[in-house]
Each structure stands twice: as C-alpha cells, then as structure tokens.
Scaffold this active site. Structure first.
Site, PDB file in Angstrom:
ATOM      1  N   GLU A 189     -25.084  14.961  -0.609  1.00 17.57           N
ATOM      2  CA  GLU A 189     -23.620  14.874  -0.785  1.00 17.57           C
ATOM      3  C   GLU A 189     -23.163  15.910  -1.813  1.00 17.57           C
ATOM      4  O   GLU A 189     -22.149  16.587  -1.634  1.00 17.57           O
ATOM      5  CB  GLU A 189     -23.217  13.480  -1.267  1.00 17.57           C
ATOM      6  CG  GLU A 189     -23.395  12.390  -0.237  1.00 17.57           C
ATOM      7  CD  GLU A 189     -22.848  11.049  -0.715  1.00 17.57           C
ATOM      8  OE1 GLU A 189     -21.894  11.023  -1.502  1.00 17.57           O
ATOM      9  OE2 GLU A 189     -23.394  10.010  -0.292  1.00 17.57           O
TER      10      GLU A 189
ATOM     11  N   HIS B 244     -18.709  10.713   3.366  1.00 19.24           N
ATOM     12  CA  HIS B 244     -19.225   9.415   3.808  1.00 19.24           C
ATOM     13  C   HIS B 244     -20.754   9.480   3.871  1.00 19.24           C
ATOM     14  O   HIS B 244     -21.303  10.460   4.384  1.00 19.24           O
ATOM     15  CB  HIS B 244     -18.649   9.083   5.190  1.00 19.24           C
ATOM     16  CG  HIS B 244     -19.077   7.747   5.693  1.00 19.24           C
ATOM     17  ND1 HIS B 244     -18.559   6.574   5.184  1.00 19.24           N
ATOM     18  CD2 HIS B 244     -20.012   7.389   6.610  1.00 19.24           C
ATOM     19  CE1 HIS B 244     -19.145   5.554   5.787  1.00 19.24           C
ATOM     20  NE2 HIS B 244     -20.032   6.010   6.651  1.00 19.24           N
TER      21      HIS B 244
ATOM     22  N   ARG C 173      -9.980   2.668  -1.443  1.00 16.74           N
ATOM     23  CA  ARG C 173      -8.802   2.146  -0.740  1.00 16.74           C
ATOM     24  C   ARG C 173      -8.526   2.969   0.508  1.00 16.74           C
ATOM     25  O   ARG C 173      -8.734   4.177   0.505  1.00 16.74           O
ATOM     26  CB  ARG C 173      -7.567   2.220  -1.631  1.00 16.74           C
ATOM     27  CG  ARG C 173      -7.599   1.216  -2.715  1.00 16.74           C
ATOM     28  CD  ARG C 173      -6.359   1.248  -3.562  1.00 16.74           C
ATOM     29  NE  ARG C 173      -6.595   0.338  -4.649  1.00 16.74           N
ATOM     30  CZ  ARG C 173      -6.435  -0.973  -4.580  1.00 16.74           C
ATOM     31  NH1 ARG C 173      -5.971  -1.527  -3.474  1.00 16.74           N
ATOM     32  NH2 ARG C 173      -6.709  -1.734  -5.616  1.00 16.74           N
ATOM     33  N   ILE C 174      -8.005   2.274   1.520  1.00 19.53           N
ATOM     34  CA  ILE C 174      -7.600   2.972   2.745  1.00 19.53           C
ATOM     35  C   ILE C 174      -6.221   3.571   2.492  1.00 19.53           C
ATOM     36  O   ILE C 174      -5.334   2.887   1.982  1.00 19.53           O
ATOM     37  CB  ILE C 174      -7.528   1.975   3.922  1.00 19.53           C
ATOM     38  CG1 ILE C 174      -8.805   1.154   3.985  1.00 19.53           C
ATOM     39  CG2 ILE C 174      -7.153   2.680   5.219  1.00 19.53           C
ATOM     40  CD1 ILE C 174      -9.685   1.339   5.157  1.00 19.53           C
TER      41      ILE C 174
ATOM     42  N   ARG D 104       0.818  -1.218   0.000  1.00 16.56           N
ATOM     43  CA  ARG D 104       0.000   0.000   0.000  1.00 16.56           C
ATOM     44  C   ARG D 104       0.855   1.272   0.000  1.00 16.56           C
ATOM     45  O   ARG D 104       0.559   2.235  -0.675  1.00 16.56           O
ATOM     46  CB  ARG D 104      -0.875  -0.031   1.261  1.00 16.56           C
ATOM     47  CG  ARG D 104      -2.080   0.823   1.213  1.00 16.56           C
ATOM     48  CD  ARG D 104      -3.153   0.248   2.114  1.00 16.56           C
ATOM     49  NE  ARG D 104      -2.670  -0.004   3.448  1.00 16.56           N
ATOM     50  CZ  ARG D 104      -3.138   0.588   4.558  1.00 16.56           C
ATOM     51  NH1 ARG D 104      -4.100   1.455   4.485  1.00 16.56           N
ATOM     52  NH2 ARG D 104      -2.667   0.287   5.746  1.00 16.56           N
TER      53      ARG D 104
HETATM   54  C1  GRF Z   1     -20.732   8.154  -2.137  1.00 13.79           C
HETATM   55  O1  GRF Z   1     -21.876   7.579  -1.569  1.00 13.79           O
HETATM   56  C2  GRF Z   1     -19.790   8.621  -1.058  1.00 13.79           C
HETATM   57  O2  GRF Z   1     -20.446   9.051   0.082  1.00 13.79           O
HETATM   58  C3  GRF Z   1     -18.977   7.389  -0.768  1.00 13.79           C
HETATM   59  O3  GRF Z   1     -18.816   6.761  -2.024  1.00 13.79           O
HETATM   60  C4  GRF Z   1     -19.883   7.130  -2.885  1.00 13.79           C
HETATM   61  C5  GRF Z   1     -19.265   7.697  -4.119  1.00 13.79           C
HETATM   62  O4  GRF Z   1     -20.209   7.970  -5.110  1.00 13.79           O
HETATM   63  N1  GRF Z   1     -17.724   7.712  -0.139  1.00 13.79           N
HETATM   64  P1  GRF Z   1     -19.767   8.679  -6.442  1.00 13.79           P
HETATM   65  O5  GRF Z   1     -18.664   7.826  -7.065  1.00 13.79           O
HETATM   66  O6  GRF Z   1     -19.297  10.047  -6.110  1.00 13.79           O
HETATM   67  O7  GRF Z   1     -20.995   8.696  -7.309  1.00 13.79           O
END
Ligand code: GRF
Length: 200
Positions: free
Chosen positions: A174, A109, A91-92, A65
């Site tokens: 989001e 998230h 990935r972390i 990694r």
């Molecule tokens: C979203 O639900 C985000 O919260 C999570 O991964 C998803 C990504 O969606 N981390 P996209 O690829 O931006 O459509």
C-alpha cells in the site's frame, strides 16, 4: 504542484508514506489539510509532527451525512484542494461529496478489487482461501470500493498467513502504490474511460 486534502480516521501509516514521498520529491504536491472524524486519530498526530494543518470534525454536531460532508467540503474548498485522498477514512462519502469532487477522490483498499470490498478485506481473503491478494488504489464513486481502478499490487497468501500477517504484507505494498497513484494524478496522467483508468 497539486493541493492534497487527506481524510483519515485511524493510525495513518498511508498518510505517513505519502508525507515521506512528498518530502523525497516523489510527489509534486502539498498536503494542505488532514481532516479526521476521530479527535484522537494517530493520523492527526503524524500530520502535526510535519506542521500540516489538521482539523477534527465531530459527526455528532451534524444532522446527517450530507451536512457533515458539506462542512468537510467547505474546508477543502478554502484550501483549494485538487485531490482528496482517503487514507483509512471509515465513513462512506455522500453522493453530494462525490459530485463535488468527481474523479478527484482516491481510496486505497487492502484487497484486489473487485474481490473482497467492504470491511475486513484481509480476513475475507484468508477465509476464502485465495492464494493471492493485495491492494488497490481506485477513484471513489457512489458505491463501496467500486470506483475505477488506478493501480493494484498483488501479494502471495501463504499457508501460515493469518489476517494479521496478511495485513502486514499488504500494508508494505500500500505504502508503495498510493504515493505512486497520487504522483500520476499530479502529472495528469490518469485518463478515466468508464470503469477503466489508462496511464498516459
Ligand atoms: C489500510 O489497510 C487501507 O487499505 C484501508 O485502511 C487502512 C488504513 O491504514 N483503507 P492506515 O491508517 O493508513 O495505517
């Protein structure tokens, strides 16, 4: 103007929202590079449509990694990236990566952290029977979805919601809060004190 580097593994709707916010003058920044660990990620195609430089980096070509992350960091440094935006990056990040861009990496998230970290957050929320869920933009630290919280937006979970319908509802929010958090960063308005982020 800040230089933004985006890491994405999948469909890239958050990337799209960020690109559109930049085009609309809502973010004073430029996406200099979109990097993916998947050659066919939709996010790469979206970026290319806007003539944003893209790069696919194959994890299998690296020992571990950290070596993989070193290659990403090399690319980000070449592009003088100020802010690393994780947009569905699966990935972390290694501790090496976190140190290299301390307090300069953001993630989104699909839950109200600290509830439901990790994978399948929307499914976790439906199964837990919560009445409210949402999304969180946070700085990335060495834990999983555990860094200082920048912005959150709540949505109601109704009786007929499923994982899919809740995912859709949350995604709309989001696309609002991620560009906003990036704009606040670009204006140097995010002050981190311990786990808290104050907005100047
Ligand atoms: C979203 O639900 C985000 O919260 C999570 O991964 C998803 C990504 O969606 N981390 P996209 O690829 O931006 O459509």
């Amino acid at each position: 103007m800040i230089n933004i580097g985006v890491l994405a593994s999948g469909r890239g709707t958050n990337l799209q929202a960020i690109i559109e916010a930049i085009e609309d003058g809502k973010i004073e920044g430029e996406i200099k590079m979109v990097i993916s660990d998947h050659p066919k990620a939709c996010a790469l195609k979206r970026a290319q449509q806007y003539y944003i430089e893209t790069r696919y980096i194959d994890f299998k070509e690296f020992k571990n990694r950290e070596d993989y992350d070193k290659e990403i960091i090399k690319t980000l440094k070449e592009k003088k990236i100020d802010l690393v935006v994780l947009a569905g990056y699966m990935r972390i990040l290694s501790p090496y990566f976190i140190k290299a861009y301390q307090n300069k990496i953001m993630n989104i998230h699909p839950a109200l952290l600290p509830s439901f970290p990790g994978l399948h957050a929307q499914k976790q929320a439906v199964e837990a029977g919560v009445k409210v869920s949402g999304c969180t933009v946070h700085f990335v630290d060495e834990g999983v979805d555990s860094g200082p919280i920048i912005l959150q937006k709540a949505v109601e979970v109704s009786d007929d919601d499923t994982e899919e319908s809740l995912t859709e509802k949350i995604l709309i929010e989001e696309h609002q809060i991620y560009p906003l958090a990036i704009q606040l960063f670009s204006e140097s308005r995010l002050i981190i004190q311990g786990k808290r982020v104050f907005i100047k």
